[in-house]
Design a protein around this motif. Structure first.
Motif, short mmCIF file in Angstrom:
data_model
loop_
_atom_site.label_atom_id
_atom_site.label_comp_id
_atom_site.label_asym_id
_atom_site.label_seq_id
_atom_site.Cartn_x
_atom_site.Cartn_y
_atom_site.Cartn_z
N LEU A 70 81.25 26.05 -8.41
CA LEU A 70 80.68 26.41 -7.12
C LEU A 70 80.63 25.19 -6.21
O LEU A 70 80.11 24.15 -6.59
CB LEU A 70 79.27 26.97 -7.32
CG LEU A 70 78.54 27.49 -6.08
CD1 LEU A 70 79.28 28.70 -5.50
CD2 LEU A 70 77.11 27.88 -6.43
N LEU A 71 81.19 25.32 -5.01
CA LEU A 71 81.20 24.25 -4.02
C LEU A 71 80.35 24.66 -2.82
O LEU A 71 80.59 25.72 -2.23
CB LEU A 71 82.63 23.98 -3.56
CG LEU A 71 82.81 23.06 -2.34
CD1 LEU A 71 82.29 21.66 -2.64
CD2 LEU A 71 84.27 23.01 -1.93
N CYS A 72 79.36 23.85 -2.48
CA CYS A 72 78.47 24.14 -1.35
C CYS A 72 78.70 23.12 -0.24
O CYS A 72 78.41 21.93 -0.43
CB CYS A 72 77.01 24.10 -1.80
SG CYS A 72 76.57 25.41 -2.96
N PRO A 73 79.20 23.53 0.90
CA PRO A 73 79.48 22.58 1.99
C PRO A 73 78.21 22.17 2.73
O PRO A 73 77.12 22.68 2.47
CB PRO A 73 80.42 23.37 2.91
CG PRO A 73 80.04 24.79 2.68
CD PRO A 73 79.65 24.89 1.24
N ALA A 131 74.79 32.15 -3.24
CA ALA A 131 74.97 31.81 -4.65
C ALA A 131 74.21 32.79 -5.53
O ALA A 131 74.74 33.25 -6.57
CB ALA A 131 74.50 30.38 -4.91
N ARG A 132 72.98 33.12 -5.16
CA ARG A 132 72.21 34.09 -5.94
C ARG A 132 72.89 35.46 -5.95
O ARG A 132 72.85 36.17 -6.97
CB ARG A 132 70.80 34.21 -5.36
CG ARG A 132 69.92 32.99 -5.59
CD ARG A 132 69.75 32.70 -7.07
NE ARG A 132 68.83 31.61 -7.34
CZ ARG A 132 68.81 30.91 -8.47
NH1 ARG A 132 69.68 31.21 -9.44
NH2 ARG A 132 67.96 29.94 -8.64
N VAL A 139 78.94 36.36 -11.63
CA VAL A 139 79.80 35.20 -11.39
C VAL A 139 78.96 33.94 -11.58
O VAL A 139 78.29 33.48 -10.67
CB VAL A 139 80.42 35.24 -9.98
CG1 VAL A 139 81.36 34.06 -9.78
CG2 VAL A 139 81.14 36.56 -9.75
N GLU A 140 78.96 33.42 -12.79
CA GLU A 140 78.13 32.26 -13.14
C GLU A 140 78.99 31.00 -13.16
O GLU A 140 79.95 30.91 -13.90
CB GLU A 140 77.49 32.47 -14.52
CG GLU A 140 76.49 33.60 -14.57
CD GLU A 140 75.17 33.24 -13.91
OE1 GLU A 140 74.96 32.05 -13.60
OE2 GLU A 140 74.35 34.16 -13.70
N GLU A 170 74.44 19.63 -1.37
CA GLU A 170 73.99 18.95 -2.59
C GLU A 170 72.58 19.40 -2.97
O GLU A 170 72.25 19.55 -4.15
CB GLU A 170 74.03 17.44 -2.40
CG GLU A 170 75.44 16.87 -2.33
CD GLU A 170 75.44 15.36 -2.22
OE1 GLU A 170 75.81 14.70 -3.21
OE2 GLU A 170 75.05 14.86 -1.16
N PHE A 171 71.74 19.63 -1.96
CA PHE A 171 70.37 20.08 -2.22
C PHE A 171 70.39 21.52 -2.76
O PHE A 171 69.56 21.89 -3.59
CB PHE A 171 69.52 19.97 -0.96
CG PHE A 171 69.28 18.56 -0.52
CD1 PHE A 171 68.33 17.77 -1.15
CD2 PHE A 171 70.00 18.01 0.52
CE1 PHE A 171 68.11 16.45 -0.75
CE2 PHE A 171 69.79 16.70 0.93
CZ PHE A 171 68.84 15.92 0.28
N VAL A 172 71.30 22.34 -2.24
CA VAL A 172 71.44 23.70 -2.76
C VAL A 172 71.83 23.65 -4.24
O VAL A 172 71.22 24.35 -5.07
CB VAL A 172 72.50 24.49 -1.96
CG1 VAL A 172 72.67 25.89 -2.54
CG2 VAL A 172 72.11 24.58 -0.49
N CYS A 173 72.81 22.84 -4.56
CA CYS A 173 73.25 22.72 -5.95
C CYS A 173 72.11 22.23 -6.84
O CYS A 173 71.90 22.76 -7.93
CB CYS A 173 74.44 21.76 -6.05
SG CYS A 173 75.97 22.38 -5.32
#
Length: 247
Positions: A10-13, A88-89, A96-97, A108-111
């Motif tokens: 998972l990539l979070c921009p 993501a949730r 999809v894990e 980065e904070f989301v991750c």
């Protein structure tokens, strides 16, 4: 569950990927997304210091469709976080894990939240503070340039600096808007492709230095944990260690 033939990362921009009314359709159509988004808004209403009395007011701001609604940093960063966390949730509820995560800036904070390094409430407080502090700094601009870090170095001066090296032939520079405009013109004259990012400030540059001390003070009030799922550190380019995650 989804049938996956390859592991998913998972990539979070970060800020700069936003657009007006983002997530509004998902919020209306997907209960899991809506529940996660609402959980973020309930916390943010007390953290963003915008004078809102209800979480609905925060959503009205985030889901507004005016072209400039998500330009202001103090609004954009919490909005990006809420969208990415809820999305993501939603994916995870479909089975999809991710086997690993990597994020940029707000992402980065989301991750870190998704893998349990910090609680949702702590992460939102940190992101809201980050947005307010950055918004208070002098305005600036960022420019994505189709050059390597080594090549762009020949064009930089004390005002404009390298903010990110995204690939061997793509980097981002950051600095005061007049200096970025002059660099943009010189690059165009040389036939170098460049695109201004949708930001209000010169992130990832020395112009953000005043943000560091208050952010550190906020972090020192938080309890941090080892990640439950591997996460990439964009500081080292390696896996985030348990010690680094808790520091």
């Amino acid at each position: 569950s989804w049938c996956m033939t390859s592991p998913l990362i998972l990539l979070c921009p970060g800020q700069g990927a936003q657009y007006p009314a983002m997530g509004r359709g998902l919020y209306a159509a997907e209960p899991v997304f809506r529940e996660a988004y609402d959980a973020c808004c309930v916390v943010l209403v007390s953290q963003m210091q915008i004078g809102a009395n209800t979480s609905e007011d925060v959503r009205e701001l985030f889901f507004g469709d005016a072209p400039d609604v998500l330009v202001a940093t103090h609004l954009t960063q919490p909005a990006v976080f809420a969208l990415e966390y809820a999305l993501a949730r939603l994916w995870m509820s479909w089975g999809v894990e991710p086997v690993a995560l990597i994020g940029h800036s707000v992402g980065e904070f989301v991750c870190a939240t998704l893998v349990g390094v910090m609680s949702l409430a702590d992460a939102l407080a940190l992101v809201a503070l980050r947005g307010r502090l950055m918004q208070a700094q002098p305005a600036g601009s960022m420019l994505s340039v189709r050059l390597s870090a080594a090549a762009i170095a020949n064009h930089l001066d004390d005002a404009v600096e390298l903010a990110a090296e995204n690939s061997p032939a793509l980097c981002v520079v950051s600095g005061p808007t007049p200096d970025i405009e002059r660099l943009e013109a010189r690059l165009a004259a040389d036939g170098v492709a460049a695109k201004r990012l949708v930001t209000s400030h010169a992130f990832h540059s020395a112009m953000m230095q005043p943000v560091v001390a208050p952010m550190l003070a906020q972090l020192q009030t938080m309890t941090l944990h080892a990640p439950r799922i591997p996460i990439v550190s964009t500081v080292t380019g390696d896996w985030l260690s348990d010690t680094e995650a808790c520091d």
